[in-house]
Design a protein around this motif. Structure first.
Motif, PDB file in Angstrom:
ATOM      1  N   LEU A   8      10.330 -20.836   8.118  1.00 34.54           N
ATOM      2  CA  LEU A   8      11.723 -20.683   8.513  1.00 34.54           C
ATOM      3  C   LEU A   8      12.040 -21.786   9.521  1.00 34.54           C
ATOM      4  O   LEU A   8      11.466 -21.826  10.614  1.00 34.54           O
ATOM      5  CB  LEU A   8      11.939 -19.304   9.139  1.00 34.54           C
ATOM      6  N   ALA A   9      12.925 -22.693   9.148  1.00 35.57           N
ATOM      7  CA  ALA A   9      13.299 -23.808  10.025  1.00 35.57           C
ATOM      8  C   ALA A   9      14.380 -23.329  10.994  1.00 35.57           C
ATOM      9  O   ALA A   9      15.479 -22.972  10.577  1.00 35.57           O
ATOM     10  CB  ALA A   9      13.815 -24.980   9.194  1.00 35.57           C
ATOM     11  N   VAL A  10      14.038 -23.311  12.271  1.00 34.98           N
ATOM     12  CA  VAL A  10      14.960 -22.792  13.280  1.00 34.98           C
ATOM     13  C   VAL A  10      15.925 -23.900  13.687  1.00 34.98           C
ATOM     14  O   VAL A  10      15.569 -24.823  14.420  1.00 34.98           O
ATOM     15  CB  VAL A  10      14.192 -22.239  14.496  1.00 34.98           C
ATOM     16  N   SER A  11      17.145 -23.795  13.198  1.00 34.22           N
ATOM     17  CA  SER A  11      18.134 -24.864  13.329  1.00 34.22           C
ATOM     18  C   SER A  11      19.135 -24.613  14.442  1.00 34.22           C
ATOM     19  O   SER A  11      20.122 -25.347  14.566  1.00 34.22           O
ATOM     20  CB  SER A  11      18.871 -25.043  12.000  1.00 34.22           C
ATOM     21  N   LYS A  12      18.907 -23.609  15.282  1.00 37.38           N
ATOM     22  CA  LYS A  12      19.844 -23.332  16.378  1.00 37.38           C
ATOM     23  C   LYS A  12      20.005 -24.570  17.259  1.00 37.38           C
ATOM     24  O   LYS A  12      19.050 -25.296  17.518  1.00 37.38           O
ATOM     25  CB  LYS A  12      19.362 -22.158  17.225  1.00 37.38           C
ATOM     26  N   THR A  13      21.224 -24.817  17.687  1.00 40.30           N
ATOM     27  CA  THR A  13      21.672 -25.933  18.537  1.00 40.30           C
ATOM     28  C   THR A  13      21.698 -27.281  17.808  1.00 40.30           C
ATOM     29  O   THR A  13      22.167 -28.266  18.368  1.00 40.30           O
ATOM     30  CB  THR A  13      20.846 -26.106  19.839  1.00 40.30           C
TER      31      THR A  13
ATOM     32  N   GLY B 281      16.957 -20.578  10.420  1.00 37.36           N
ATOM     33  CA  GLY B 281      17.131 -19.530  11.420  1.00 37.36           C
ATOM     34  C   GLY B 281      18.118 -19.921  12.495  1.00 37.36           C
ATOM     35  O   GLY B 281      18.076 -21.043  13.013  1.00 37.36           O
ATOM     36  N   GLU B 282      19.002 -19.000  12.839  1.00 33.67           N
ATOM     37  CA  GLU B 282      20.022 -19.221  13.854  1.00 33.67           C
ATOM     38  C   GLU B 282      20.006 -18.096  14.890  1.00 33.67           C
ATOM     39  O   GLU B 282      19.707 -16.950  14.570  1.00 33.67           O
ATOM     40  CB  GLU B 282      21.405 -19.298  13.201  1.00 33.67           C
TER      41      GLU B 282
ATOM     42  N   VAL C  35       9.836 -22.023  12.976  1.00 36.97           N
ATOM     43  CA  VAL C  35       9.504 -23.310  13.602  1.00 36.97           C
ATOM     44  C   VAL C  35      10.769 -24.144  13.779  1.00 36.97           C
ATOM     45  O   VAL C  35      11.483 -24.416  12.820  1.00 36.97           O
ATOM     46  CB  VAL C  35       8.476 -24.076  12.746  1.00 36.97           C
ATOM     47  N   GLY C  36      11.036 -24.552  15.022  1.00 28.57           N
ATOM     48  CA  GLY C  36      12.197 -25.374  15.300  1.00 28.57           C
ATOM     49  C   GLY C  36      11.839 -26.740  15.847  1.00 28.57           C
ATOM     50  O   GLY C  36      12.090 -27.769  15.222  1.00 28.57           O
TER      51      GLY C  36
END
Length: 232
Positions: free
Chosen positions: A32-37, A55-56, A220-221
């Motif tokens: 899961l690619a954490v794309s927040k910000t 992921g957000e 993972v971001g």
């Protein structure tokens, strides 16, 4: 923009190496690619490199990003992974495919009530506070079985498993301890009759420990998108 294709490949290689060490099939662990910000353009680039699940953490930011990427909606999977307030559940119920951060029954009930009948059931994970930190959300491990049973009975939701954000630890052996606790709780709930298949645990710094303990989704971001700028 970072070299997202290279970074995604590097993270997948990390997952594959530790999966082999654990005697697991790498394909059994979802990234899961954490794309927040990060901007919608970065998500689009990661999608072009083959990534599908994102992921957000923030409802308003995520809503704008999902709208900006509406042309890719059929091939994107949106996961909400941040703290969720009662007054923010409606857009999450309407826009997302997964919610990992269900930390109390009230949130699950609101998501169930607000999930449109026209959409597939919303996949949810129960967040467990395995480290007992006062600053962290999540049900206490001792309460998880009761809350999970109640969530599993709600319409328009599908309880998939458990999620945790443990306290940071130094060595991989130390990192494994809270992940092991979550896996053991997961196994207890399955033995008690709940149809669960998801352990959402592990981030950039501890994904190896999480995979060794049975993670099925790692979030993972930084290792994909780079460091975050929270100034805005």
């Amino acid at each position: 923009m970072p070299d997202l294709a290279h970074n995604l490949e590097a993270v997948q290689q990390r997952i594959a190496r530790v999966a082999q060490q654990a005697g697991r099939e790498p394909r059994s662990i979802a990234l899961l690619a954490v794309s927040k910000t990060f901007p919608a353009e970065d998500v689009r680039a990661a999608h072009a490199a083959g990534q599908r699940a994102f992921g957000e953490n923030y409802v308003q930011e995520a809503s704008a990003k999902i709208e900006a990427l509406a042309d890719l909606r059929a091939s994107l999977e949106w996961h909400f992974i941040g703290p969720l307030q009662s007054n923010k559940t409606k857009p999450v119920a309407q826009l997302f495919d997964w919610v990992h951060s269900v930390d109390r029954l009230k949130i699950a009930q609101r998501l169930s009530e607000q999930r449109p009948d026209t959409l597939a059931p919303l996949n949810v994970c129960l967040q467990v506070n395995v480290s007992g930190e006062e600053s962290k959300s999540g049900v206490a491990p001792a309460e998880a079985a009761d809350v999970a049973q109640q969530i599993a009975a709600l319409p328009r939701l599908r309880l998939r498993g458990l999620m945790s954000i443990p306290e940071p630890a130094g060595s991989i052996d130390e990192q494994r301890v809270p992940h092991r606790l979550l896996r053991e709780l997961f196994e207890q709930l399955r033995a008690g009759g709940l149809d669960l298949d998801t352990l959402s645990m592990g981030m950039s710094a501890d994904l190896e420990a999480a995979v060794l303990e049975g993670a099925t989704i790692v979030r993972v971001g930084t290792a994909i998108f780079g460091g975050r700028d929270y100034s805005h």
